[in-house]
Design a protein around this motif. Structure first.
Motif, PDB file in Angstrom:
ATOM      1  N   LEU A  36      43.622   9.258  66.448  1.00 40.64           N
ATOM      2  CA  LEU A  36      45.018   8.933  67.224  1.00 40.64           C
ATOM      3  C   LEU A  36      45.172   9.902  69.111  1.00 40.64           C
ATOM      4  O   LEU A  36      45.018  11.354  69.012  1.00 40.64           O
ATOM      5  N   VAL A  37      45.500   9.599  69.755  1.00 38.53           N
ATOM      6  CA  VAL A  37      45.587  10.236  71.613  1.00 38.53           C
ATOM      7  C   VAL A  37      46.773  10.715  71.446  1.00 38.53           C
ATOM      8  O   VAL A  37      48.246  10.094  71.547  1.00 38.53           O
ATOM      9  N   ARG A  38      46.822  12.295  71.800  1.00 35.53           N
ATOM     10  CA  ARG A  38      47.922  12.677  71.525  1.00 35.53           C
ATOM     11  C   ARG A  38      48.127  13.357  73.401  1.00 35.53           C
ATOM     12  O   ARG A  38      47.231  13.570  73.773  1.00 35.53           O
ATOM     13  N   ASP A  39      49.675  14.311  73.383  1.00 36.01           N
ATOM     14  CA  ASP A  39      49.587  14.785  74.486  1.00 36.01           C
ATOM     15  C   ASP A  39      49.287  16.123  74.342  1.00 36.01           C
ATOM     16  O   ASP A  39      48.409  16.783  73.078  1.00 36.01           O
ATOM     17  N   GLU A  40      48.414  17.187  75.273  1.00 33.14           N
ATOM     18  CA  GLU A  40      47.805  18.403  75.291  1.00 33.14           C
ATOM     19  C   GLU A  40      48.234  19.370  74.713  1.00 33.14           C
ATOM     20  O   GLU A  40      47.741  20.116  74.573  1.00 33.14           O
ATOM     21  N   LYS A  41      49.555  18.978  74.041  1.00 32.92           N
ATOM     22  CA  LYS A  41      50.448  20.187  73.013  1.00 32.92           C
ATOM     23  C   LYS A  41      50.035  19.686  71.844  1.00 32.92           C
ATOM     24  O   LYS A  41      50.649  20.105  71.141  1.00 32.92           O
ATOM     25  N   GLY A  42      49.780  18.736  71.339  1.00 29.36           N
ATOM     26  CA  GLY A  42      49.233  17.528  70.118  1.00 29.36           C
ATOM     27  C   GLY A  42      50.247  16.642  70.312  1.00 29.36           C
ATOM     28  O   GLY A  42      50.680  16.207  68.691  1.00 29.36           O
ATOM     29  N   GLY A  76      35.704  12.338  67.904  1.00 26.55           N
ATOM     30  CA  GLY A  76      35.630  13.144  65.473  1.00 26.55           C
ATOM     31  C   GLY A  76      36.913  12.654  64.419  1.00 26.55           C
ATOM     32  O   GLY A  76      38.021  12.335  65.118  1.00 26.55           O
ATOM     33  N   GLN A  77      36.824  12.000  63.701  1.00 25.63           N
ATOM     34  CA  GLN A  77      37.201  11.467  62.624  1.00 25.63           C
ATOM     35  C   GLN A  77      37.256  12.807  61.776  1.00 25.63           C
ATOM     36  O   GLN A  77      37.738  14.221  62.267  1.00 25.63           O
ATOM     37  N   GLY A  78      39.046  12.341  61.561  1.00 22.92           N
ATOM     38  CA  GLY A  78      39.832  14.039  60.839  1.00 22.92           C
ATOM     39  C   GLY A  78      40.820  14.634  62.098  1.00 22.92           C
ATOM     40  O   GLY A  78      41.102  15.603  61.716  1.00 22.92           O
ATOM     41  N   ARG A  79      40.598  13.926  62.948  1.00 21.84           N
ATOM     42  CA  ARG A  79      41.472  15.015  64.269  1.00 21.84           C
ATOM     43  C   ARG A  79      41.938  14.320  64.655  1.00 21.84           C
ATOM     44  O   ARG A  79      41.665  12.907  64.992  1.00 21.84           O
ATOM     45  N   ASP A  80      42.600  14.801  65.949  1.00 23.48           N
ATOM     46  CA  ASP A  80      43.595  14.167  67.117  1.00 23.48           C
ATOM     47  C   ASP A  80      43.083  14.341  68.049  1.00 23.48           C
ATOM     48  O   ASP A  80      42.698  15.642  67.578  1.00 23.48           O
ATOM     49  N   ILE A  81      43.060  13.699  69.097  1.00 22.59           N
ATOM     50  CA  ILE A  81      42.917  14.265  70.778  1.00 22.59           C
ATOM     51  C   ILE A  81      43.903  14.641  70.982  1.00 22.59           C
ATOM     52  O   ILE A  81      44.502  13.360  71.666  1.00 22.59           O
ATOM     53  N   LYS A  82      43.852  15.320  71.709  1.00 20.20           N
ATOM     54  CA  LYS A  82      44.924  16.472  72.909  1.00 20.20           C
ATOM     55  C   LYS A  82      44.271  15.928  73.899  1.00 20.20           C
ATOM     56  O   LYS A  82      43.597  16.753  73.778  1.00 20.20           O
ATOM     57  N   LEU A  83      45.091  15.450  74.738  1.00 19.81           N
ATOM     58  CA  LEU A  83      44.349  14.971  76.579  1.00 19.81           C
ATOM     59  C   LEU A  83      45.212  15.084  76.744  1.00 19.81           C
ATOM     60  O   LEU A  83      45.981  15.544  77.235  1.00 19.81           O
ATOM     61  N   ALA A  84      43.764  16.243  77.263  1.00 20.69           N
ATOM     62  CA  ALA A  84      44.287  17.274  78.722  1.00 20.69           C
ATOM     63  C   ALA A  84      43.686  16.639  80.050  1.00 20.69           C
ATOM     64  O   ALA A  84      42.530  16.275  79.922  1.00 20.69           O
ATOM     65  N   LYS A  85      44.546  16.797  81.078  1.00 27.56           N
ATOM     66  CA  LYS A  85      43.739  16.270  82.276  1.00 27.56           C
ATOM     67  C   LYS A  85      42.508  16.892  83.009  1.00 27.56           C
ATOM     68  O   LYS A  85      41.537  17.323  83.797  1.00 27.56           O
TER      69      LYS A  85
END
Length: 251
Positions: A36-42, A76-85
Motif C-alpha cells: 500500500l502506498v502511504r505518505d512519508e510518515k506511514g 516488496g510484499q509485507g511492507r508499505d511504501i512510505k512515499l517521499a519526494k
C-alpha cells in the motif's frame, strides 16, 4: 491479478467464488499482493488529512520513469511504501546517470557493431563487464518471473549505477583515450553492447527514457519494446577477469 491486501476478501475472493460458481474456472492463476502506498510518515493518504500525493503532479515534477522506479523498488510484499519526494528525486538522478553514460558513449564514438560477439573479447575489462552483465540478466529475469519486482529494480540500480557507471565507464577511459587502436575498437563495441543490455533490462521499469535512448542510437531496426530479452549464459562469466577487476575495486 495485482491488488492490495486490504481488499482480498471484498474483491479478490468474491471474483474467485463467482468465477468458479458460474464458469467452473478460476478467473486467474496467480495473485500478486502489492504494498500500500502511504505518505512519508506511514499514514494512509486522505483528502481530509491533506497528505495525498497526486501521481500526475509527481510525474510533472520528476518524470514518470522516476516515479515508476520508486514504486517498483519499494514494492516488496509485507511492507508499505512510505512515499517521499526525496526518494523519487533519487531515482530521477538515476535516470540522469543513465543518460550521462550514453552521452559519454556518444562522445567516445561507442556504437553498436554489426556482428559483434561479446564472447570473443580479449581485454580483461571487457570480459569482466560481460560476466557482470550476465549475472544481472540472471538475477533480474528470475526476480521478474517470481514477481519480486523490488529485487529486480534494486539489482538494476546496483548494476547500472555502481558497476557500469562508477567502475566500467571510469576504467574504460584510459583505453578509449589510449593509442591501442584494436583495444579502443573493442572497448567501443563492448560499451555499446553493455549499454544496450542496460536499456533492455530497464525497459519494463523505466520505459520512456530507455525507449528514448534506444531510438537516439543509429541503426535501430525496431523499437526497444519488441527487442529480444537477454538470455543468461554462465560461460560468459570469466573467473580470472572477475578476480583481477574485483581486486582493483576492493583496493
Amino acid at each position: 491479478l495485482v491488488t492490495g491486501f486490504d481488499i482480498i476478501f471484498f474483491w479478490v475472493a468474491r471474483m474467485m467464488m463467482m468465477g468458479l460458481h458460474f464458469t467452473g474456472k478460476a478467473p486467474f492463476q496467480r495473485v500478486f499482493i502489492n504494498a500500500l502506498v502511504r505518505d512519508e510518515k506511514g499514514q494512509k493518504m486522505s483528502k481530509s488529512k491533506g497528505n495525498v500525493m497526486d501521481p500526475l503532479v509527481l510525474i510533472d515534477e520528476f518524470g514518470a520513469d522516476a516515479l515508476r522506479f520508486t514504486l517498483t523498488a519499494m514494492s516488496g510484499q509485507g511492507r508499505d511504501i512510505k512515499l517521499a519526494k526525496q526518494r523519487i528525486e533519487g531515482y530521477r538522478n538515476f535516470g540522469t546517470k543513465l543518460w550521462n553514460a550514453h552521452r559519454f558513449a556518444q562522445m567516445n564514438e561507442c556504437a553498436a557493431v554489426a556482428g559483434f560477439d561479446p564472447s570473443s573479447v580479449r581485454l580483461t575489462l571487457s570480459r569482466w563487464i560481460r560476466g557482470e552483465t550476465h549475472k544481472t540478466v540472471k538475477i533480474v529475469t528470475e526476480a521478474l518471473e517470481a514477481c519480486a519486482f523490488d529485487d529486480a529494480a534494486n539489482a538494476l540500480y546496483k548494476f547500472v549505477w555502481n558497476v557500469v557507471c562508477d567502475w566500467y565507464v571510469e576504467l574504460s577511459k584510459p583505453i578509449l583515450n589510449g593509442e591501442d587502436a584494436e583495444a579502443k575498437a573493442e572497448s567501443r563495441a563492448m560499451t555499446a553492447w553493455v549499454l544496450d543490455q542496460c536499456l533492455i533490462l530497464l525497459h519494463p521499469v523505466m520505459p520512456f527514457i530507455t525507449e528514448e535512448l534506444w531510438a537516439a542510437t543509429d541503426g535501430r531496426a525496431k523499437a526497444l519494446i519488441v527487442e529480444q530479452w537477454p538470455v543468461y549464459d554462465a560461460a560468459a562469466i570469466d573467473a580470472a577477469a572477475d578476480t583481477e577487476i574485483n581486486w582493483l575495486i576492493d583496493l
